[in-house]
Design a protein around this motif. Structure first.
Motif, mmCIF file in Angstrom:
data_model
loop_
_atom_site.group_PDB
_atom_site.id
_atom_site.type_symbol
_atom_site.label_atom_id
_atom_site.label_comp_id
_atom_site.label_asym_id
_atom_site.label_seq_id
_atom_site.Cartn_x
_atom_site.Cartn_y
_atom_site.Cartn_z
ATOM 1 N N LYS A 228 0.830 -1.205 0.000
ATOM 2 C CA LYS A 228 0.000 0.000 0.000
ATOM 3 C C LYS A 228 0.868 1.261 0.000
ATOM 4 O O LYS A 228 0.558 2.255 -0.685
ATOM 5 C CB LYS A 228 -0.931 -0.015 1.209
ATOM 6 C CG LYS A 228 -1.949 1.115 1.192
ATOM 7 C CD LYS A 228 -2.942 0.964 2.339
ATOM 8 C CE LYS A 228 -3.999 2.076 2.281
ATOM 9 N NZ LYS A 228 -4.988 1.934 3.372
ATOM 10 N N THR A 229 1.964 1.219 0.759
ATOM 11 C CA THR A 229 2.872 2.377 0.801
ATOM 12 C C THR A 229 3.508 2.613 -0.565
ATOM 13 O O THR A 229 3.635 3.753 -1.024
ATOM 14 C CB THR A 229 3.954 2.168 1.874
ATOM 15 O OG1 THR A 229 3.334 1.924 3.139
ATOM 16 C CG2 THR A 229 4.868 3.386 1.963
ATOM 17 N N TRP A 230 3.913 1.496 -1.209
ATOM 18 C CA TRP A 230 4.503 1.637 -2.551
ATOM 19 C C TRP A 230 3.476 2.199 -3.544
ATOM 20 O O TRP A 230 3.828 2.949 -4.458
ATOM 21 C CB TRP A 230 5.037 0.287 -3.041
ATOM 22 C CG TRP A 230 6.322 -0.132 -2.384
ATOM 23 C CD1 TRP A 230 6.506 -1.192 -1.548
ATOM 24 C CD2 TRP A 230 7.583 0.518 -2.496
ATOM 25 N NE1 TRP A 230 7.811 -1.263 -1.125
ATOM 26 C CE2 TRP A 230 8.499 -0.204 -1.709
ATOM 27 C CE3 TRP A 230 8.035 1.650 -3.174
ATOM 28 C CZ2 TRP A 230 9.844 0.150 -1.581
ATOM 29 C CZ3 TRP A 230 9.374 2.016 -3.049
ATOM 30 C CH2 TRP A 230 10.262 1.270 -2.259
ATOM 31 N N SER A 279 -6.946 4.073 -10.606
ATOM 32 C CA SER A 279 -5.941 3.766 -9.581
ATOM 33 C C SER A 279 -6.079 4.687 -8.382
ATOM 34 O O SER A 279 -5.925 4.260 -7.227
ATOM 35 C CB SER A 279 -4.536 3.893 -10.185
ATOM 36 O OG SER A 279 -4.397 3.047 -11.303
ATOM 37 N N LEU A 280 -6.358 5.968 -8.621
ATOM 38 C CA LEU A 280 -6.498 6.929 -7.529
ATOM 39 C C LEU A 280 -7.674 6.559 -6.615
ATOM 40 O O LEU A 280 -7.541 6.534 -5.379
ATOM 41 C CB LEU A 280 -6.701 8.336 -8.102
ATOM 42 C CG LEU A 280 -6.913 9.457 -7.084
ATOM 43 C CD1 LEU A 280 -5.677 9.639 -6.213
ATOM 44 C CD2 LEU A 280 -7.276 10.775 -7.783
ATOM 45 N N VAL A 281 -8.809 6.261 -7.224
ATOM 46 C CA VAL A 281 -9.988 5.875 -6.437
ATOM 47 C C VAL A 281 -9.704 4.584 -5.678
ATOM 48 O O VAL A 281 -10.067 4.428 -4.498
ATOM 49 C CB VAL A 281 -11.231 5.732 -7.337
ATOM 50 C CG1 VAL A 281 -12.421 5.201 -6.540
ATOM 51 C CG2 VAL A 281 -11.577 7.060 -7.985
ATOM 52 N N PRO A 286 -10.577 2.025 -1.333
ATOM 53 C CA PRO A 286 -10.595 0.628 -1.810
ATOM 54 C C PRO A 286 -11.890 -0.099 -1.466
ATOM 55 O O PRO A 286 -12.258 -1.066 -2.135
ATOM 56 C CB PRO A 286 -9.396 -0.008 -1.101
ATOM 57 C CG PRO A 286 -9.159 0.847 0.094
ATOM 58 C CD PRO A 286 -9.543 2.234 -0.306
ATOM 59 N N GLY A 287 -12.603 0.393 -0.477
ATOM 60 C CA GLY A 287 -13.805 -0.301 -0.052
ATOM 61 C C GLY A 287 -14.934 -0.250 -1.050
ATOM 62 O O GLY A 287 -15.869 -1.069 -0.986
ATOM 63 N N VAL A 297 -3.400 -8.754 -0.261
ATOM 64 C CA VAL A 297 -3.239 -7.936 0.951
ATOM 65 C C VAL A 297 -4.309 -6.850 1.011
ATOM 66 O O VAL A 297 -4.129 -5.831 1.681
ATOM 67 C CB VAL A 297 -1.831 -7.308 0.996
ATOM 68 C CG1 VAL A 297 -0.779 -8.381 1.189
ATOM 69 C CG2 VAL A 297 -1.546 -6.484 -0.258
ATOM 70 N N ASP A 298 -5.399 -7.063 0.282
ATOM 71 C CA ASP A 298 -6.584 -6.200 0.335
ATOM 72 C C ASP A 298 -6.354 -4.801 -0.244
ATOM 73 O O ASP A 298 -6.975 -3.826 0.173
ATOM 74 C CB ASP A 298 -7.085 -6.071 1.770
ATOM 75 C CG ASP A 298 -8.587 -5.739 1.792
ATOM 76 O OD1 ASP A 298 -9.305 -6.209 0.881
ATOM 77 O OD2 ASP A 298 -9.015 -5.004 2.703
ATOM 78 N N THR A 299 -5.430 -4.693 -1.184
ATOM 79 C CA THR A 299 -5.251 -3.427 -1.909
ATOM 80 C C THR A 299 -5.771 -3.611 -3.326
ATOM 81 O O THR A 299 -5.716 -4.707 -3.886
ATOM 82 C CB THR A 299 -3.767 -3.010 -1.974
ATOM 83 O OG1 THR A 299 -3.024 -4.031 -2.639
ATOM 84 C CG2 THR A 299 -3.211 -2.794 -0.569
ATOM 85 N N VAL A 300 -6.265 -2.515 -3.910
ATOM 86 C CA VAL A 300 -6.796 -2.560 -5.271
ATOM 87 C C VAL A 300 -5.638 -2.512 -6.275
ATOM 88 O O VAL A 300 -4.650 -1.809 -6.060
ATOM 89 C CB VAL A 300 -7.763 -1.374 -5.510
ATOM 90 C CG1 VAL A 300 -8.241 -1.359 -6.955
ATOM 91 C CG2 VAL A 300 -8.943 -1.465 -4.554
#
Length: 861
Positions: A228-230, A279-281, A286-287, A297-300
């Motif tokens: 997520k940080t990346w 990607s921004l949204v 992400p929900g 890891v639950d990231t889009v």
């Protein structure tokens, strides 16, 4: 008392001001007016106007000299001088003109550079701040309000014109100045794109590395920071790419959608914009996405790298295109650099170095050995070999003598020449080359309209295909279906970008026009370049087109009974020398031909006395102790000199071929006659044969008499029509066009102008009149008919090149769209990522540019 003076030594506004200030301080000077280059008008009382006191004051001020002269010699009337003095007095300052603001004119690319406020070197600009090398004053920066009006136009919509930079309201493309060729200015558009491209690469490269690291087992980056940080880092890195380096693409896309002038930027803007916003949204909220959009890891899934790489690759294509534009114009820029910045002007017998803007028509300039000719003009003194390769393409220097014409930019050989200026500034041949090539590079060929029509329907069709791709993948695709759907839809939008299609025609046209200019063939617009390939009929004028266009001596015939009277081994040379000696005072073109003939043979000419010109018949005079009579049969008979029937019969054989005969009588006895004609150009026969071999019908139409026309037509084996008036040529062309013929007309005179304008392709000889050149679409600088065949070949190769470019464009799109939509996935499991699609799209543009540049080395000989 009011007196006019000539002040020598003033070279700039600083000098003028110094002279004016110095003279105004002299006691007794009540009013004063000084103007460049050498005018001074002084109103004074008593002895204030004496030259001794004036010269003493000026000598202390600098290297100036002053002499009394008349108003007429300074090109000003006494009334005008009084008015200027009164104006000066009304302003309560005898040197008011010195305080007047000097107006400069600069181009937009000069903003931020520096200039001398005293106008010492005209509009010369300096890149760095400092002191003027002439007057020492501090240079001033060029602000926006110093720039003269520049007309900006759209490369695709030439009807869009405005006086400020911006984007086209129809397609969103950046407007470009109509004057796109400059001799010393860098290509600002290219430099700006290069700067943005560097920024884009700097920020896109780490985004690409982060995204690709996912393909590495046990991703080392994720061991340092979580995914997520990346993703947030990718967002931060993408902002300069999207909102600075490549923001212009989104502006163009929005403009094209608003006006429904859909183009390649429509696809770029939609494809890259959707990828970045998705990607921004996905990063911020992400929900809102279903699980199939998310990673373990639950990231889009984000596509910042796709958007950034796509935009950077498109920017690379724009950069390459801008660079290619510069290359196609490089030959012309080199021609511009050949014009010297200064000239040696002759004023009252003295030579002064001045800037080109101080040289006017009818001024005399000296060109020293090895120097560059500064203006178009006629040689009045001296002879030399002149290198005209930059104009004509001929590598061999041309011998030039008094009366010959020279062009600006050509290089003088070993002799010193004095030239009378006939054209200066924008009227010179070099300037017209620039203007014509500029106009041609901005024009569109009819085939371009096909590309425009295709693009108009192609873009909405691609958008529909992208929507269908999304629907199909979202409905029947594997999980995560929506992720696959949006990625493949974006890939379709990117690979279908019609960049190559948009470049196909204009790139070939610009390179083709530049290639023609290098060979001395000036093409006014792209439409003519295409039409030249379709020519099936060529109408040619005779004089100046097929022939040299000026009389020349072809033969000297000495009567048998007169040969013994000459001690020389070559009586023909003796007769030629006598005729040339007699003709020296005459200005008639036939007389000039005989003098030129003798000079070429290096014959010694003698003085003539009792010279007399007989209007329409010939001349008479005395050379050595002999009375000479030279002219036509009427002159001979009028002076009661016997002309034998055998001689007449012999001469008539030449006259039947259109030659002019002049009889020479020495002491009342016909001794010889001279044959003068307008010779065929050496290349005419070869050119006609080549044109006929290309299945082009050639017809000569001339105003000359039947016999002369018949003779020339027989020598060249072509059809002809004689004694034609200008309207006859015009009507003949209309008649042929009515039969469906594509007609070209080649001529060089004012009488050819109507026909040149009516023809499908008007071809003017560069050696002809300005009226003919302005009326034609193609100008052959050397006036050589062989160049018509070169123009025909160039047109053919250019059209071939355009078709090849269109093939590249269509084949890429034809194959790329189905691949991007995922047709190979069901069978081979292969998908095309948006990044690969962007690379393929850019490669298609590079292919078109590379193929177009091949024309620069096309063989058209």
């Amino acid at each position: 008392m009011i007196q006019a003076y000539r002040v020598d030594g003033m070279t700039c506004q600083g000098c003028r001001k110094k002279v004016e200030t110095t003279l105004s301080k002299i006691d007794g000077v009540s009013a004063l007016y000084v103007e460049l280059p050498n005018l001074a008008v002084i109103e004074f009382e008593g002895s204030a106007g004496e030259l001794e006191s004036l010269q003493k004051a000026l000598a202390e001020a600098g290297r100036y000299t002053i002499v009394e002269t008349s108003f007429e010699k300074l090109v000003i009337s006494k009334e005008e001088a009084k008015a200027k003095l009164e104006q000066s007095d009304n302003d309560s300052c005898c040197h008011h003109s010195a305080e007047q603001e000097i107006k400069h004119t600069f181009d937009e690319s000069d903003i931020g550079k520096y200039y001398c406020p005293m106008f010492c070197e005209g509009d010369k600009v300096y890149r760095e701040f400092g002191a003027c090398p002439v007057c020492g004053m501090n240079l001033e920066v060029i602000e926006g309000d110093n720039v003269h009006d520049i007309i900006y136009t759209c490369p695709n919509h030439d009807e869009i014109q405005q006086d400020s930079p911006g984007n086209c309201p129809k397609c969103g493309l950046e407007l470009i100045p109509q004057e796109t060729l400059r001799d010393d200015a860098p290509d600002e558009n290219y430099l700006q794109l290069l700067k943005k491209f560097k920024v884009a690469v700097i920020f896109t490269l780490p985004i690409f590395i982060i995204a690709m690291s996912e393909m590495i087992p046990n991703n080392p980056l994720y061991q340092w920071l979580p995914q997520k940080t990346w993703n947030w880092i990718q967002l931060g890195l993408s902002i300069p790419v999207v909102f600075y380096a490549c923001w212009m693409f989104f502006e163009r896309a929005w403009t094209s959608i608003k006006t429904f002038n859909l183009n390649m930027f429509t696809l770029i803007g939609i494809g890259a914009g959707v990828a970045w916003l998705f990607s921004l949204v996905g990063l911020i909220a992400p929900g809102v996405f279903p699980d199939q959009f998310k990673t373990e890891v639950d990231t889009v899934h984000v596509y910042f790298e796709a958007a950034s790489v796509i935009l950077t690759l498109v920017l690379l294509g724009q950069l390459l295109e801008s660079r290619a534009h510069g290359k196609t114009n490089q030959a012309i820029k080199e021609l511009l650099k050949l014009t010297p910045a200064t000239a040696i002007k002759i004023v009252d017998g003295e030579e002064k170095q001045v800037t080109l803007d101080q040289v006017s028509v009818d001024d005399f300039v000296r060109v020293k050995p090895g120097g560059k000719v500064p203006v178009d003009g006629t040689i009045t003194e001296g002879h030399s070999d002149v290198d005209e390769s930059m104009i004509s393409g001929e590598p061999i220097p041309v011998n030039k003598d008094v009366g010959d014409v020279v062009s600006a930019g050509t290089i003088n050989g070993s002799g010193s020449l004095v030239i009378k200026a006939t054209k200066v500034g924008k009227d010179t041949l070099l300037s017209k080359v620039i203007e014509m090539v500029n106009d041609a590079s901005r024009s569109k060929a009819p085939i371009q309209k096909l590309a425009d029509r295709v693009a108009k329907y192609f873009v909405p069709a691609v958008v529909i295909v992208a929507i269908l791709t999304f629907i199909i993948w979202a409905t029947w695709g594997p999980a995560p279906a929506y992720a696959y759907a949006i990625v493949n839809a974006i890939a379709v939008l990117i690979i279908a970008c019609p960049c190559a299609l948009g470049l196909a025609t204009p790139m070939s046209v610009m390179v083709g026009v530049g290639r023609g200019a290098q060979s001395g063939i000036l093409i006014k617009n792209a439409e003519v370049l295409e039409k030249t390939n379709q020519i099936d009929t060529l109408i040619v004028d005779k004089t100046g087109t097929l022939t040299q266009g000026k009389p020349s001596v072809e033969e000297v015939i000495v009567l048998d009974e007169a040969k013994d009277t000459f001690s020389s081994e070559n009586p023909e040379d003796s007769i030629a020398a006598l005729i040339a000696s007699l003709n020296q005072p005459s200005e008639h073109s036939l007389a000039t031909a005989t003098v030129d003939f003798a000079k070429k043979k290096e014959l010694k000419l003698k003085d003539v006395s009792h010279f007399k010109a007989h209007s329409g018949q010939g001349v008479s005079g005395r050379v050595d102790d002999s009375d000479l009579l030279l002219g036509n049969a009427a002159l001979i008979k009028r002076n009661r000199v016997h002309l034998d029937k055998t001689v007449l019969s012999h001469a008539e054989q030449y006259q039947s071929k259109g030659k002019t005969i002049s009889y020479l009588a020495i002491n009342d006895s016909v001794t010889a006659f001279i044959v003068i004609g307008d010779k065929l150009k050496e290349s005419s026969f070869k050119a006609i044969q080549r044109l006929k071999a290309s299945h082009i019908d050639v017809l000569m139409m001339t105003g000359d008499n039947q016999a002369t026309a018949q003779h020339v037509a027989n020598e060249l084996d072509i059809k002809f029509e004689a004694e034609c008036m200008p309207e006859d040529k015009l009507n003949r062309i209309k008649e042929l066009q009515g039969q469906g013929k594509i007609v070209a007309m080649a001529g060089d005179g004012i009488n050819d102008a109507p026909a040149l304008a009516q023809a499908d392709v008007g071809i003017a000889m560069g050696t002809g009149t300005d009226v003919a050149i302005e009326s034609a679409e193609i100008t052959l600088i050397k006036g050589d008919l062989l160049d018509i065949e070169k123009a025909y070949k160039l047109s053919h190769k250019t059209m071939q090149n355009i078709k090849q470019n269109m093939f590249f464009a269509f084949i890429y799109n034809g194959l790329g769209i189905p691949l991007a939509a995922g047709v190979l996935y069901p069978v081979f499991g292969l998908l095309m990522s948006p990044m690969v699609a962007a690379l393929a799209m850019s490669f298609s543009s590079v292919s078109v540019i590379t193929n177009s540049l091949r024309l620069r080395k096309a063989n058209i000989e």
